[in-house]
Every structure is written in C-alpha cells, then in structure tokens.
Design an enzyme around this catalytic site. Structure first.
Site, mmCIF file in Angstrom:
data_model
loop_
_atom_site.group_PDB
_atom_site.id
_atom_site.type_symbol
_atom_site.label_atom_id
_atom_site.label_comp_id
_atom_site.label_asym_id
_atom_site.label_seq_id
_atom_site.Cartn_x
_atom_site.Cartn_y
_atom_site.Cartn_z
ATOM 1 N N THR A 46 -28.087 -0.310 72.585
ATOM 2 C CA THR A 46 -28.765 -0.989 71.476
ATOM 3 C C THR A 46 -28.076 -2.303 71.127
ATOM 4 O OG1 THR A 46 -29.344 1.181 70.582
ATOM 5 C CG2 THR A 46 -29.580 -0.695 69.107
ATOM 6 N N TYR A 109 -39.422 6.643 66.974
ATOM 7 C CA TYR A 109 -40.750 6.372 66.421
ATOM 8 C C TYR A 109 -41.695 7.565 66.494
ATOM 9 C CZ TYR A 109 -44.905 3.842 64.963
ATOM 10 O OH TYR A 109 -46.009 3.439 64.269
ATOM 11 N N TYR A 135 -27.743 10.606 73.123
ATOM 12 C CA TYR A 135 -27.436 9.667 72.041
ATOM 13 C C TYR A 135 -28.278 10.030 70.827
ATOM 14 C CZ TYR A 135 -26.827 5.059 69.745
ATOM 15 O OH TYR A 135 -26.542 4.047 68.867
ATOM 16 N N ARG A 140 -31.868 4.986 63.550
ATOM 17 C CA ARG A 140 -32.738 4.148 64.378
ATOM 18 C C ARG A 140 -33.952 4.904 64.918
ATOM 19 N NH1 ARG A 140 -30.840 -0.841 65.824
ATOM 20 N NH2 ARG A 140 -28.619 -1.271 65.459
ATOM 21 N N LYS A 164 -23.259 11.088 72.251
ATOM 22 C CA LYS A 164 -22.826 10.044 71.323
ATOM 23 C C LYS A 164 -23.462 10.388 69.989
ATOM 24 C CE LYS A 164 -23.058 5.098 70.267
ATOM 25 N NZ LYS A 164 -23.628 3.780 70.646
ATOM 26 N N ILE A 206 -18.022 5.509 71.384
ATOM 27 C CA ILE A 206 -18.697 4.354 71.971
ATOM 28 C C ILE A 206 -18.879 3.390 70.817
ATOM 29 C CG2 ILE A 206 -20.796 3.471 73.055
ATOM 30 C CD1 ILE A 206 -21.001 6.140 74.544
#
Length: 292
Positions: A46, A109, A135, A140, A164, A206
């Site tokens: 990202t 989304y 992840y 997000r 992550k 990360i």
C-alpha cells in the site's frame, strides 16, 4: 521462516515532480534501508501507492528493486485485491522466482464474511508457488480478519506462513500469538505497537517508519526479539513522535517528507493523495535533522 523475523519495510514509490517514477531515487532508498540494517523489503505494498500505478509502472518498480537489491535481502511482493479470480490469475502468470513470499491483503470494499475471507485466501494459497503472508488492515479494507480465521488458514495451508496484523489492537495481536501454530509469524503492521507485539511473542514488523530511520527502528526490533525491553523502549520513545507525524496526513505523504529531508527523493505523491501541509512538513524536517 527466520528470514522474515525482524524488520521488513514497505517501500515507497518515489516520483519526480512530473509524477513519473524516479528510478534513481528508488535505487537510493533500497541502498539506504539495506545499509540501515533492515531484514527484508516489501515491494508494491500500500505504501508504494500501488493502486495508482499502471501495469508497466509496476513492472518497472519490480525490476528496479530486484536489480538494486542484488540478492542482498529477501523480497516480498504485494499481490492482493478484492477480485479473487484476478489475484489467482496474477499468481499463476507472474514470475515469482525473485521473491521469497507474497503479501496478500484481505479483500477490501466487498466486506466479505469470515467464510468469504477464508475461501479467498484458500484460493490464493493454492495458486501461489511461494509462501503467503496474510495482511489484515481493517482501517483500509472495512473488514477485520478475526484471529480464528487466521489460525484456521495457518493450520490448513502450510504455505501460509504468517500475518501482517494491522488492526491496531494489541489484544487481538496477543490472541493470535497465544493460539498460532508453531513457527507461524505474527508480524506487526502498526509501527506504534510493534515493540509491545514483539515483546509479547511477535516476529517483527513490516514498517513504514523503518525506511525513514532504518538503523534505529530495526535495532529496536532486534532488541525486542532479544527480550531487552528497557533498551528497546529507549528507541521506541525516540521515534514515537515521528510515527504519529508520518501518518497524521496520510501514508506515504509523511514518509516522503522524511525522504526529501534526507535527500533521497522528492516528496511527490499521486492523487488522490496530496502533500502534507507546511506545518507538518516543518515538524518532520526538524525531527529528521535531529535524528540524522
């Protein structure tokens, strides 16, 4: 997977003032973080503004980082999305031979159920020829991958080697650490709670801030892994204000201001992101000069 213990950094994509990719700046950044002591590099996450890159630009970023790295550090490639079939097709068609793992974000989304998330990652795991790091970043994606789903995936697929974890929830992270299979990696995706996660049994991070201050941040993580909490927290509190600042007006706008001060790249970001305002830019500039 010892190679993913410690500090990985989610590399930015530096742009010139005309918004084209600055290849030379990207090479400088790779060299800077490598010499700074980080353990591995994450490509096209990202932070790389990958959502704004064309396919040709993504290939240029990959080629540049692979060549600049020259085999020095393990590489992780971001391969994810909210169209499962498209992700699977990319995994089957892309040459992954230069990479040690993929980092795959939970579908955004669409807001799938936990079963939908499981089935998505089942397809990803079955399609990937290299290890998979999940992840989870609810801020997000608009959906949280629950610890039970992550543990289920970890137990069902040998090539799902870690997560992550970026929910920003230390209790959730501790549940993962408590119940994970042996050798499964719980990797912080939140710079501010990296050290508490490591001291609780996590594998590392990360990081975004780790590429701006790689020497200090990666040493903090190593000290944490060695259970030297007192020494590690000195570095944590040294960098804590900068972590708040780089995310205050969006990522990677903040970290790119750090790179500008360090002389590594311009601070250019692509819309819909914009540069941080003058006040925050000055704060970041002053902090960076103080640390550097």
């Amino acid at each position: 997977m010892k190679k993913f213990e410690g500090t990985g950094v989610a590399l930015v994509t530096p742009f010139k003032e005309d918004f084209s990719i600055d290849v030379e700046a990207l090479k400088r950044i790779v060299d800077f973080v490598t010499k700074g002591g980080v353990e591995y590099l994450v490509v096209l996450g990202t932070t790389a503004e990958s959502a704004t890159l064309s396919q040709d630009e993504k290939e240029l970023v990959i080629k540049t980082i692979v060549e600049a790295n020259a085999g020095r550090l393990p590489l992780v490639l971001g391969v994810g999305g909210n169209n499962t079939l498209k992700v699977v097709e990319e995994l089957k068609s892309r040459d992954l031979s230069k990479f040690d793992a993929i980092l795959s974000v939970s579908p955004y989304y669409n807001k799938p159920t936990q079963e939908g998330i499981y089935q998505h990652f089942k397809a990803v795991a079955e399609a990937s020829s290299i290890p998979v790091i999940l992840y989870n970043v609810p801020g997000r994606t608009a959906s949280n991958v629950l610890p039970s789903t992550i543990i289920r995936l970890a137990n069902d697929f040998k090539n799902v080697i870690g997560v992550k974890e970026a929910a920003g929830d230390i209790v959730q992270a501790m549940r993962l650490i408590q119940n994970k299979p042996e050798n499964f990696l719980i990797i912080s995706g939140d710079d501010m709670i990296t050290l508490p996660m490591v001291l609780a049994g996590g594998s590392g991070v990360i990081s975004v801030i780790g590429q701006g201050f790689p020497k200090e941040f990666s040493e903090m993580v190593r000290l944490g892994l060695q259970e030297k909490g007192k020494e590690a927290y000195k570095l944590h509190y040294l960098l804590a204000d900068s972590i708040d600042m780089i995310f205050e007006q969006g990522n990677p706008a903040g970290i790119k201001e750090v790179f500008k001060t360090l002389g590594l790249s311009e601070n250019t970001v692509r819309l819909p992101l914009v540069n941080v305002d003058e006040n925050l830019a000055n704060k970041l500039k002053n902090f960076t000069k103080k640390i550097s």
